[in-house]
Every structure is written in structure tokens, then in C-alpha cells.
Design an enzyme around this catalytic site. Structure first.
Site, mmCIF file in Angstrom:
data_model
loop_
_atom_site.group_PDB
_atom_site.id
_atom_site.type_symbol
_atom_site.label_atom_id
_atom_site.label_comp_id
_atom_site.label_asym_id
_atom_site.label_seq_id
_atom_site.Cartn_x
_atom_site.Cartn_y
_atom_site.Cartn_z
ATOM 1 N N HIS A 107 9.431 45.551 48.796
ATOM 2 C CA HIS A 107 10.753 45.263 49.069
ATOM 3 C C HIS A 107 11.286 46.346 49.723
ATOM 4 O O HIS A 107 11.187 47.665 49.674
ATOM 5 C CB HIS A 107 11.609 45.336 47.348
ATOM 6 C CG HIS A 107 11.323 44.393 46.410
ATOM 7 N ND1 HIS A 107 10.032 44.732 45.810
ATOM 8 C CD2 HIS A 107 11.829 43.473 46.040
ATOM 9 C CE1 HIS A 107 9.954 43.777 45.009
ATOM 10 N NE2 HIS A 107 10.865 42.770 45.152
ATOM 11 N N ASP A 110 11.832 49.710 47.758
ATOM 12 C CA ASP A 110 10.564 50.439 47.468
ATOM 13 C C ASP A 110 10.171 51.453 48.384
ATOM 14 O O ASP A 110 9.453 52.274 48.210
ATOM 15 C CB ASP A 110 9.356 49.228 47.341
ATOM 16 C CG ASP A 110 9.581 48.127 46.571
ATOM 17 O OD1 ASP A 110 10.421 48.235 45.491
ATOM 18 O OD2 ASP A 110 8.955 47.037 46.927
HETATM 19 C C1 XLS Z 1 9.790 39.497 39.590
HETATM 20 C C2 XLS Z 1 9.191 39.100 40.765
HETATM 21 C C3 XLS Z 1 9.124 40.011 41.736
HETATM 22 C C4 XLS Z 1 8.848 39.390 43.251
HETATM 23 C C5 XLS Z 1 9.227 40.011 44.277
HETATM 24 O O1 XLS Z 1 9.586 39.138 38.376
HETATM 25 O O2 XLS Z 1 7.810 38.871 40.382
HETATM 26 O O3 XLS Z 1 8.407 41.109 41.674
HETATM 27 O O4 XLS Z 1 7.598 39.225 43.222
HETATM 28 O O5 XLS Z 1 10.686 40.273 44.425
#
Ligand code: XLS
Ligand code: NI
Ligand code: NI
Length: 442
Positions: A107, A110
């Protein structure tokens, strides 16, 4: 892969993880994941396309609603955000390389911390994109997908693309634009939309229709922007039924399929399916895979597992071989994942505090998927698994059954047939036989 020489080394004492075979007693070695081994004409590496998840592995600090962080990352100490982010990226690429992970996913938030100034945020992300380009070139690691975090900032408490306030939606769009730019600049192969807070807490204050219409407009605008700017990859929607909102709009694979059809998004979007999200939706992971495969939407996987006793997204590393063999059967029969890979959207536990724990977790997950793939491929090749399922529907292949399948029989015709043939024979579904068959190959 380049020689292992890290100027700013964070995982000291841990060398590159190698394949040593099932007989090895080295906990930091692969027993099944032999990247170049060929199964069904493709290497394990190309079948599985493993990715590390930036958020869990390099940002997730073990904090929970009851306590402070337990993972005190040495890359998370500098005060200036871009310098701190570069340390984190050094750690990330060191880990990915040592782990032999060919891909990563992130993201925007991140990669580098954002403040409240959009232009300053764009500048920070750009600095890290430049840095990541160098790292990718040095290591050969590639970006499986990028995404934007449209759920952590308080402004998104009522959603981003489905927020009742247009002003908030526009902020979400600014973030997606920058995340798409970053993904394109890094040669990202896909782009993910996970629902974040796109959903509702209470229908008393929610116009569901309006929010979903806005969501679709937002996705169209994002897709159009990306295509205009040269993005050739696939957009993935990642279904999840609840958490953080009580009801998420992208509930499960079938719900998203209906949404994509209704809003004319089928050509550009596929699904990124997460094991734990399937569990939360009251489905098996296999069910979600099959729904996606049947619709031609089987794009990518977020690998993890839930907890049978807990009702939330615990994001544990996978360790259930039966579940994964059954999943791999579906993936292999569907011809593989379309454009995506297997992203470890999983985190080590709050009390797993040794630097090596992150390695053990990935060794286990990668080995389990490799083993499941090898077993599933054997089942398809050597056993009567396919035949039993085909035979079960044989009555639709000839005679009146075939005519029905071709759409040629009316309800009256069917009634005539029932009268003529009398009561049908009792035919076993042989579930236990099938379950034993899977275990025999494990
Ligand atoms: C949350 C999601 C997130 C997505 C990416 O539950 O799994 O981690 O994979 O935004
Ligand atoms: Ni996920
Ligand atoms: Ni999740």
C-alpha cells in the site's frame, strides 16, 4: 539473484534460504519449494509467483487493541519520514532476496508515512519509487501489485469511494492516482482494490444504492486513468464480508461478480481471493476459488488462514495441507491464476519476536503451497479424481440428458421422461472415498 551483500543489513546471521529437500532438518531451508522444479510444464516459481506483503512484514509491529508494539523494528527509528522509509525498504529487499521471494506487494502508506498535504505525500512516494526502482534492478524482485490504503486515516471513517461526503471521496482519488502512478512506474503487474471501509455500520444512516453507484464511478475513473497512462495489468477486487465495517460491499466472490457485471467492469477487473476472508464469509476458500474460476475471474491469492475459534481476520500463516491441496486442484484445473500470484497477506504473532520468526513463517507458507501444488498435480494426473467427477454427470452427456443440456427440452418433456423411466436409482456421492483419495496422495 545478485550476490548477497547488504550495505545496511538488518537480518544479520540469516543467509539465503535454499532448497534442501524433505530430508533436511534445517528450519531455515525449503523442503518442497524447489523454485526451478518443473510441474506440468511450468516451474514452481512460475506457478506460484510468491510475494511478500510489505504491510505485515515490515510495518506490522505486533500492537493490538490491548497493548503496545512488541516488534521494535531497527528500520523504523529515524525521524525524517523519507530516510526512515528508505531503511525500511532496505530491510524489505534484504528479506525478499534472502527469502527467494520473486515479488512484493504494498500500500502507499506501507512504503512511506503520509501527512495531510497531498503534494508533499506525492513527493515522498516519488522519492521511494525512485529508490525501489534501483532495488528492483539490483535484486530482480518485481512488484506483483500496488494499492492505496484508504482506510487508516480518520477522514475515511465512513469509507472512501463510498463516503457520503464527496470531499472525502476526492481525497481517496488523489491517493489512488499517486498509487497507480507508483505501480506503473515500478512495472507493477496488477493493482488491487480491497474494500477498506467501503461498506456500512448501520443502514439507518446509509443510502446503499448511492454508495455503490459512487463506488463503481470511482473504479471506472481509476481504471480509465491507469489505462490512459499505460497500465496494462489487471485490476483486482479483494472480497471480504466484514471488518472493519459491519457489512462490506465486496462481500464475497459471487457478490463482486454481480457488481462487476452490473457496472460494466468485467473486462478489466478480476478477483484477489484471501483465505481468511472466505472463512469470514462462511465459505471455504475452495468455494471462493471455484466461483471465481467459473466466472473467469481467478486472478490472485492472498495467502493466510483464520482461526476456527475466532471471528476475525487473524491473518496467520497457512499451515493446513488438506485445504491447500483441495485449493490447488481448483487452481490447476482452472489453468492457473490469471496475472496474479500468491501474496503472503499474513503476519507473525504478537509474541513472535525473533527476526528469524518472519523467515520461519514464510518458509512454512512457501513450502506448504509448493507441496500442495505437487500433490494436486499428481492427483490430477494419476488418480481417478477427474473421472469420478465427470462420470457423476454422465447422464447429461447422452440421450435426453444431452438434449436438456442443449436447451432443447421443455418442462412437459421432462415430465414425460420422469413418467417413462420411473423412480431413479440411488447413486452414491462417494464423499468419503474422495476425502481418502486426497489423503492418500498427501
Ligand atoms: C485486509 C486485506 C488487505 C488487503 C490489501 O483484510 O486483506 O490486507 O489485502 O489492502
Ligand atoms: Ni488481503
Ligand atoms: Ni485480510
Amino acid at each position: 539473484m545478485s550476490a548477497l551483500n547488504f550495505e545496511n543489513e538488518f537480518f544479520k546471521g540469516i543467509e539465503q534460504i535454499k532448497f534442501e529437500g524433505p530430508g533436511s532438518d534445517n528450519p531455515l531451508a525449503f523442503r518442497y519449494y524447489d523454485a526451478e522444479r518443473v510441474i506440468g510444464g511450468k516451474t514452481l516459481k512460475d506457478h506460484l509467483r510468491f510475494a511478500g506483503a510489505y504491510w505485515h512484514s515490515f510495518c506490522g509491529n505486533g500492537a493490538d487493541p490491548f497493548g503496545a508494539p512488541t516488534h521494535n523494528f531497527p528500520w523504523d527509528v529515524k525521524s525524517e519520514p523519507v530516510a526512515r522509509a528508505k531503511d525500511k525498504m532496505d530491510a524489505a529487499f534484504e528479506f525478499l532476496t534472502k527469502m527467494n521471494l520473486p515479488y512484493y506487494c504494498f500500500h502507499d502508506l506501507d512504503v512511506v508515512d503520509y501527512g495531510l498535504d497531498i503534494k508533499e505525500n506525492d513527493r515522498r512516494l516519488q522519492a521511494l519509487v525512485d529508490y525501489a526502482k534501483e532495488k528492483q534492478a539490483q535484486t530482480g524482485v518485481k512488484l506483483l501489485w500496488g494499492t492505496a490504503n484508504l482506510f487508516s486515516n480518520p477522514r475515511y471513517m465512513n469509507g472512501a469511494a463510498t463516503n457520503p461526503d464527496f470531499h472525502v471521496l476526492a481525497h481517496g482519488a488523489a491517493q489512488v492516482k499517486a498509487a497507480l502512478d507508483a505501480t506503473i512506474a515500478l512495472g507493477g503487474e496488477n493493482y488491487v482494490f480491497w474494500g477498506g471501509r467501503e461498506g456500512y455500520m448501520s443502514l439507518l444512516n446509509t443510502n446503499m444504492q448511492r454508495e455503490q453507484d459512487n463506488f463503481a464511478k470511482f473504479l471506472h475513473a481509476s481504471k480509465d486513468y491507469a489505462r490512459r497512462n499505460g497500465f496494462k495489468g489487471t485490476f483486482f477486487i479483494e472480497p471480504k464480508p466484514c471488518e472493519p465495517t459491519k457489512h462490506q460491499y465486496d462481500y464475497d466472490a459471487a457478490t463482486v461478480l454481480g457488481f462487476l457485471q452490473k457496472y460494466d467492469l468485467m473486462g478489466d477487473f478480476k478477483l484477489n481471493l484471501e483465505v481468511n476472508h472466505a472463512t469470514l464469509a462462511g465459505h471455504t476458500f475452495q468455494h471462493e476459488l471455484q466461483v471465481a474460476a467459473d466466472a473467469g475471474l481467478l486472478g490472485s491469492i492472498d495467502a493466510n488462514r483464520g482461526d476456527y475459534q475466532n471471528g476475525w481476520d487473524t491473518d496467520q500463516f497457512p499451515n493446513n495441507i488438506n485445504e491447500l491441496v483441495e485449493s490447488m486442484l481448483i487452481i490447476l484445473e482452472a489453468g492457473g491464476l490469471q496475472g496474479g500470484g500468491i501474496n503472503f497477506d499474513a503476519k507473525i504473532r504478537r509474541n513472535s519476536t525473533d527476526p528469524a520468526d518472519l523467515f520461519y513463517a514464510h518458509v512454512g507458507g512457501m513450502d506448504l503451497f509448493a507441496r500442495a501444488l505437487i500433490i494436486a498435480s499428481e492427483i490430477l494426473e494419476k488418480s481417478d479424481y477427474k473421472k469420478i467427477r465427470t462420470d457423476r454427470y454422465a447422464s447429461f452427456d447422452t440421450g435426453k440428458g444431452a438434449e436438456f443440456s442443449a436447451g432443447k427440452l421443455s418442462l412437459e418433456d421432462l415430465r414425460e421422461y420422469a413418467i417413462e423411466k420411473g423412480e431413479p436409482a440411488v447413486i452414491s456421492g462417494r464423499q468419503e472415498y474422495m476425502e481418502n483419495l486426497i489423503n492418500r496422495y498427501i
